[in-house]
Design a protein around this motif. Structure first.
Motif, PDB file in Angstrom:
ATOM      1  N   LEU A  49       0.855  -1.192   0.000  1.00 48.37           N
ATOM      2  CA  LEU A  49       0.000   0.000   0.000  1.00 48.37           C
ATOM      3  C   LEU A  49       0.889   1.240   0.000  1.00 48.37           C
ATOM      4  CD1 LEU A  49      -2.913   1.188   0.285  1.00 48.37           C
ATOM      5  CD2 LEU A  49      -2.505   1.193   2.760  1.00 48.37           C
ATOM      6  N   CYS A  50       0.789   2.032  -1.065  1.00 46.43           N
ATOM      7  CA  CYS A  50       1.679   3.188  -1.244  1.00 46.43           C
ATOM      8  C   CYS A  50       0.877   4.438  -1.612  1.00 46.43           C
ATOM      9  CB  CYS A  50       2.694   2.909  -2.358  1.00 46.43           C
ATOM     10  SG  CYS A  50       3.740   1.468  -2.072  1.00 46.43           S
ATOM     11  N   PRO A  51       1.464   5.625  -1.395  1.00 49.12           N
ATOM     12  CA  PRO A  51       0.803   6.872  -1.797  1.00 49.12           C
ATOM     13  C   PRO A  51       1.169   7.238  -3.232  1.00 49.12           C
ATOM     14  CG  PRO A  51       2.790   7.397  -0.631  1.00 49.12           C
ATOM     15  CD  PRO A  51       2.728   5.889  -0.685  1.00 49.12           C
ATOM     16  N   SER A  52       0.544   8.254  -3.753  1.00 47.66           N
ATOM     17  CA  SER A  52       0.965   8.777  -5.054  1.00 47.66           C
ATOM     18  C   SER A  52       2.362   9.375  -4.896  1.00 47.66           C
ATOM     19  CB  SER A  52      -0.013   9.844  -5.547  1.00 47.66           C
ATOM     20  OG  SER A  52      -0.020  10.947  -4.652  1.00 47.66           O
ATOM     21  N   TYR A  53       3.093   9.436  -5.980  1.00 53.16           N
ATOM     22  CA  TYR A  53       4.495   9.870  -5.910  1.00 53.16           C
ATOM     23  C   TYR A  53       4.653  11.301  -5.399  1.00 53.16           C
ATOM     24  CZ  TYR A  53       6.003   5.662  -8.339  1.00 53.16           C
ATOM     25  OH  TYR A  53       6.268   4.352  -8.667  1.00 53.16           O
ATOM     26  N   ASP A  54       3.666  12.140  -5.675  1.00 50.96           N
ATOM     27  CA  ASP A  54       3.790  13.537  -5.276  1.00 50.96           C
ATOM     28  C   ASP A  54       3.104  13.845  -3.949  1.00 50.96           C
ATOM     29  OD1 ASP A  54       5.307  14.320  -7.531  1.00 50.96           O
ATOM     30  OD2 ASP A  54       3.475  14.332  -8.750  1.00 50.96           O
ATOM     31  N   SER A  55       2.608  12.817  -3.271  1.00 52.67           N
ATOM     32  CA  SER A  55       1.992  13.021  -1.966  1.00 52.67           C
ATOM     33  C   SER A  55       3.039  13.482  -0.956  1.00 52.67           C
ATOM     34  CB  SER A  55       1.359  11.725  -1.458  1.00 52.67           C
ATOM     35  OG  SER A  55       0.286  11.355  -2.261  1.00 52.67           O
ATOM     36  N   LEU A  56       2.678  14.498  -0.183  1.00 56.68           N
ATOM     37  CA  LEU A  56       3.594  15.009   0.831  1.00 56.68           C
ATOM     38  C   LEU A  56       3.410  14.200   2.106  1.00 56.68           C
ATOM     39  CD1 LEU A  56       5.691  17.296   1.141  1.00 56.68           C
ATOM     40  CD2 LEU A  56       3.887  18.648   2.228  1.00 56.68           C
TER      41      LEU A  56
END
Length: 351
Positions: free
Chosen positions: A289-296
């Motif tokens: 489970l990962c965030p979008s690449y540009d998520s802060l």
């Protein structure tokens, strides 16, 4: 003769021949760490408590998940909603895939050309992983063209990935709520375009049980859910020593990733773990489970231990570290300047 396994022995032998005697002694110390291995039983959590009509049982189950994430960084779940029949079908199709000739797996661009084996960047034996894997982005799982002659794999992989995704989001939501936030906080930043499923195969190793099937590491995302067979080999760092995880046929293993440790301001722990090679073939499937690449990624509470950073920045830093020094440094790169003591604790625990 047609081989299904990659030429792991050739590559490991070449690394071994180029290593000095002094390094080999250091390597032996690294493997054993001067500590007698222990077998541990991870915290076992029955998720049926979350569906109970008794609010106290629901709360107790949520508390158990949060406690295990803080104290262990790892736990097992039963009654997780993924049927034994689905797990069995996934394993059967996975085994057929890895039984394909090595040259075919390496050159046919199967599963989005995601086949990987060994460790191409390894310059020393203790950087080498005795394994092969397919890393499948969730965005490609429904793409029929990715499967080639393994078209029957698509349906079960879609079903399995969806079930693992739902479970990961459920557990992540509970952990977020435990810190006083809405469950939707993580849903807002997690993105299926960066989540993936990894099919793992650890071929039988004829050389030594002290060879890594997967080198020591922490996971970079938020949560990982692992479905493993009964062969064993997974080990984790607990109280500054390696402990072996006893397989449980009924359970899935869940572990916290680096981003959740940073987001929780170290309330939850991303723990170093590894897989040791075995004389028997071992199979597992992991969902990340990962965030979008540009998520802060910012701390959920103050005072913050880490500076804000994006998932893209974190991944690039990890890749740079692996290229330059052969291993991942991890979160210590993102500590704020006044966290010197914290840095020493991380270095001691994770090497």
């Amino acid at each position: 003769m047609i081989y299904s396994s990659p030429p792991l022995l050739d590559h490991y032998g070449a690394l071994l021949r180029h290593s000095s005697t002094a390094f080999q002694k250091t390597q032996e110390c690294h493997f054993n760490n001067g500590v007698v291995m222990e077998e541990c039983q991870l915290p076992l959590i029955d998720l049926s408590g979350l569906k109970s009509h008794d609010m106290w049982e629901q709360a107790e189950c949520a508390r158990a998940i949060s406690k295990a994430s803080s104290e262990w960084g790892f736990f097992q779940v039963v009654n997780h909603g993924i049927s034994p029949e689905l797990v069995k079908r996934m394993r059967e199709h996975q085994m057929k895939l890895f039984e394909a000739p090595f040259e075919h797996k390496a050159t046919s661009r199967l599963l989005n050309n995601s086949y990987r084996w060994g460790t191409p960047t390894a310059t020393r034996p203790n950087q080498f992983s005795w394994s092969e894997a397919f890393h499948i982005p969730l965005t490609k799982i429904s793409d029929e063209s990715c499967y080639g002659e393994f078209s029957s794999l698509r349906e079960v992989t879609e079903e399995f990935a969806a079930a693992m995704s739902n479970l990961a989001k459920l557990l992540a939501g509970i952990l977020v709520e435990n810190l006083g936030h809405r469950r939707q906080v993580l849903e807002d930043i997690c993105d299926e375009s960066t989540c993936f499923l990894r099919l793992n195969h650890y071929p039988a190793c004829p050389v030594s049980s002290e060879i890594f099937g997967l080198v020591p590491h922490t996971d970079s995302g938020f949560l990982t859910i692992l479905c493993q067979d009964q062969v064993g080999g997974l080990q984790l760092m607990k109280d500054f020593k390696w402990v072996s995880v006893k397989p449980n046929q009924e359970a899935l293993i869940v572990n916290v990733g680096d981003l959740f440790q940073a987001w929780s301001n170290d309330v939850y722990k991303s723990v170093e773990h590894r897989v040791m090679a075995n004389k028997m073939d071992r199979y597992s499937v992991a969902y990340f489970l990962c965030p979008s690449y540009d998520s802060l990624i910012g701390s959920s509470r103050e005072p913050s231990i880490y500076r804000d950073f994006t998932f893209r920045e974190y991944r690039m830093q990890v890749q740079e570290d692996v290229k330059k020094i052969g291993h991942k440094v991890g979160l210590s790169r993102f500590l704020l300047p006044d966290q010197n003591m914290h840095t020493r604790v991380i270095q001691r625990q994770f090497g």
